[in-house]
Structure formats: structure tokens, C-alpha cells
Write an enzyme that holds these catalytic residues in place. Structure first.
Site, mmCIF file in Angstrom:
data_model
loop_
_atom_site.group_PDB
_atom_site.id
_atom_site.type_symbol
_atom_site.label_atom_id
_atom_site.label_comp_id
_atom_site.label_asym_id
_atom_site.label_seq_id
_atom_site.Cartn_x
_atom_site.Cartn_y
_atom_site.Cartn_z
ATOM 1 N N SER A 27 -41.058 4.200 22.250
ATOM 2 C CA SER A 27 -39.653 4.501 22.519
ATOM 3 C C SER A 27 -39.478 5.338 23.788
ATOM 4 O O SER A 27 -40.377 6.075 24.200
ATOM 5 C CB SER A 27 -39.052 5.264 21.344
ATOM 6 O OG SER A 27 -39.286 4.578 20.144
HETATM 7 N N1 SAH Z 1 -42.446 5.439 17.141
HETATM 8 C C1 SAH Z 1 -43.087 4.380 17.848
HETATM 9 C C2 SAH Z 1 -42.144 3.225 17.991
HETATM 10 C C3 SAH Z 1 -42.853 1.947 17.886
HETATM 11 S S1 SAH Z 1 -41.804 0.535 17.862
HETATM 12 C C4 SAH Z 1 -43.551 4.850 19.206
HETATM 13 O O1 SAH Z 1 -42.881 5.701 19.806
HETATM 14 O O2 SAH Z 1 -44.552 4.344 19.690
HETATM 15 C C5 SAH Z 1 -41.571 0.289 16.143
HETATM 16 C C6 SAH Z 1 -42.804 0.040 15.322
HETATM 17 O O3 SAH Z 1 -42.365 -0.291 13.991
HETATM 18 C C7 SAH Z 1 -43.678 -1.110 15.785
HETATM 19 O O4 SAH Z 1 -44.978 -0.653 16.002
HETATM 20 C C8 SAH Z 1 -43.614 -2.100 14.623
HETATM 21 O O5 SAH Z 1 -44.823 -2.814 14.430
HETATM 22 C C9 SAH Z 1 -43.303 -1.191 13.444
HETATM 23 N N2 SAH Z 1 -42.714 -1.872 12.283
HETATM 24 C C10 SAH Z 1 -41.883 -2.942 12.266
HETATM 25 N N3 SAH Z 1 -41.572 -3.286 10.999
HETATM 26 C C11 SAH Z 1 -42.226 -2.413 10.187
HETATM 27 C C12 SAH Z 1 -42.306 -2.260 8.773
HETATM 28 N N4 SAH Z 1 -41.678 -3.088 7.931
HETATM 29 N N5 SAH Z 1 -43.059 -1.238 8.294
HETATM 30 C C13 SAH Z 1 -43.725 -0.402 9.134
HETATM 31 N N6 SAH Z 1 -43.687 -0.503 10.474
HETATM 32 C C14 SAH Z 1 -42.952 -1.497 11.006
#
Ligand code: SAH
Length: 218
Positions: free
Chosen positions: A68
Site C-alpha cells: 500500500s
Molecule cells: N498490507 C499489505 C497490503 C497487501 S495487498 C502491504 O502493505 O504490503 C492485500 C493483500 O491481501 C494481498 O497480499 C492479498 O494476497 C491479500 N488477500 C487477498 N484476499 C485475502 C484473503 N481472503 N485472506 C487473506 N489475505 C488476502
């Protein structure tokens, strides 16, 4: 010599990121600012993107996912009003950057990621950085992490189409949750549980990757 110069460059960039993108846009929580100033964001992005790690935008981290934008990380963390003794649940570990930000402030952080490769990578990084208060697992965040509930704060960094009922259930009384809801652009919701009652406020428009649906019907 070269390494030292690079290290200083990153430090300068980080300081400027916090001043311009975070403080400059109204984030005043000292714990949040301190955490973003300390954590080396360039370690959480792919090698070829290290030079742009402190820019004002999300970046790809592989598997169609993103780390993000720094401001969004700070904004969502500030909304949680974390205290030292808090136990936080994060849905969407991704790069592990937001996880580290939470781990600097709260007592314990539990983080769930659905893509095994991302989870493994974040786990190694977080452990390598010396955090001992972070618990990471592979799984579907829609269901939360019942074993360690209730949580005083919950942060969801992928977007479901509605607020996951089990997450509301796993929020402690007096607890706060931030979760982006919808498809395309989303509304960021701040959910609070006050004496068993659920209060929901809008906290602005955001853009997150969708929450991946596992076998549950939602
Ligand atoms: N906080 C992270 C944001 C990553 S983007 C950062 O700053 O790096 C969102 C993430 O949510 C992705 O890695 C994706 O794989 C994960 N995601 C999507 N659906 C999900 C689910 N049902 N349960 C857990 N994680 C999930």
C-alpha cells in the site's frame, strides 16, 4: 562506501516521505510517525523497485498484489488509535510492511495472508528484522483467527464486498476495525464496538485489491 552512501540515501528519502506525504497531509500520531520513520520500506519491495520505495504510491509485490501507499498505511493505522497493550489482527499480510508498522506500536500482531508465497516471504522478512511479537499464517482472512480472538484492533488491507461478520465477532468491546468495502474504488469503514453495539463510520475513498474469496459463499 557505496553501501553506506545508499543507506544514507534511503534514510533521507524516508525522512522526506514522513514529512511531506504523512505529516504534511495531517497525520499527527507520534507513534505512527515514529514507526514509519524507523521501518526500512525499501526492504519490503522487489529489488528493482527499491529506488522508488519511498514514493507516494503503492507498488507491485508480485502475484498481482501491491504494497500500500505509505499515506494509506499511516492513515489506517492512525484510525485504530493503538495502545501498547493492544492485540491486532491484520488481514492481507502482503509485503509485511503494514505488519511491521503495527508491530512497532502494539503488543501483538496476528496477520493472515491467502497467497502462500507472499506469506512465507513476509514471515522471513519480519523474523529477520527481529520482530518477536508477530504471528503470521496462511489462510482466508474472511474467517479471522478465532484462536487468538478477541482483538482490540483489526485492519483489513484487501477489499471484501461486505464487512466480514466473523471479524465483527472477533473484535473486542471498545475495539476498532478499519476495512475497505466494495469493488473498484471502496469506502473505508471504521467499525467500532461500543458496549456490544456496532457503530460504522465512513473514513473516505480508497483503492485496494479485492479480498480473494475461498470456498465460503459470501
Ligand atoms: N498490507 C499489505 C497490503 C497487501 S495487498 C502491504 O502493505 O504490503 C492485500 C493483500 O491481501 C494481498 O497480499 C492479498 O494476497 C491479500 N488477500 C487477498 N484476499 C485475502 C484473503 N481472503 N485472506 C487473506 N489475505 C488476502
Amino acid at each position: 562506501m557505496l553501501f553506506e552512501r545508499k543507506k544514507t540515501d534511503f534514510e533521507t528519502q524516508r525522512k522526506s516521505m514522513v514529512e511531506k506525504q504523512i505529516e504534511g497531509r495531517g497525520i499527527g500520531n507520534q507513534k505512527v510517525l515514529g514507526s514509519l520513520l524507523k521501518i526500512e520500506r525499501h526492504r519490503f519491495v522487489p529489488l528493482h523497485l527499491k529506488t522508488v520505495a519511498y514514493e507516494d504510491r503503492p507498488l507491485p509485490i508480485g502475484y498481482g498484489q501491491t504494497i500500500s501507499q505509505p499515506y494509506i498505511v499511516a492513515f489506517m493505522t492512525e484510525l485504530l488509535e493503538l495502545k501498547e497493550q493492544d492485540s491486532v489482527l491484520e488481514i492481507g499480510t502482503g509485503s509485511g510492511y503494514q505488519t511491521a508498522v503495527l508491530a512497532e506500536i502494539a503488543e501483538k500482531v496476528y496477520s493472515i495472508e491467502v497467497i502462500p508465497e507472499l506469506s512465507e516471504r513476509a514471515k522471513n522478512l519480519i523474523e529477520g528484522l527481529g520482530y518477536r511479537n508477530v504471528y503470521i499464517k496462511i489462510g482466508d482472512g474472511w474467517r479471522g483467527w478465532k484462536e487468538y480472538a478477541p482483538f482490540s484492533a483489526i485492519i483489513v488491507t484487501c477489499a471484501p464486498t461486505k464487512i466480514p461478520p466473523l471479524l465483527i465477532e472477533q473484535l473486542s468491546d471498545g475495539g476498532k476495525m478499519v476495512v475497505p468495502i466494495g469493488s473498484g474504488f471502496q469506502k473505508l469503514k471504521l467499525v467500532e464496538k461500543v458496549k456490544g453495539e456496532i457503530k460504522i463510520k465512513n473514513a473516505g475513498d480508497v483503492s485496494f485489491v479485492p479480498m480473494i474469496k475461498k470456498e465460503d459463499k459470501r
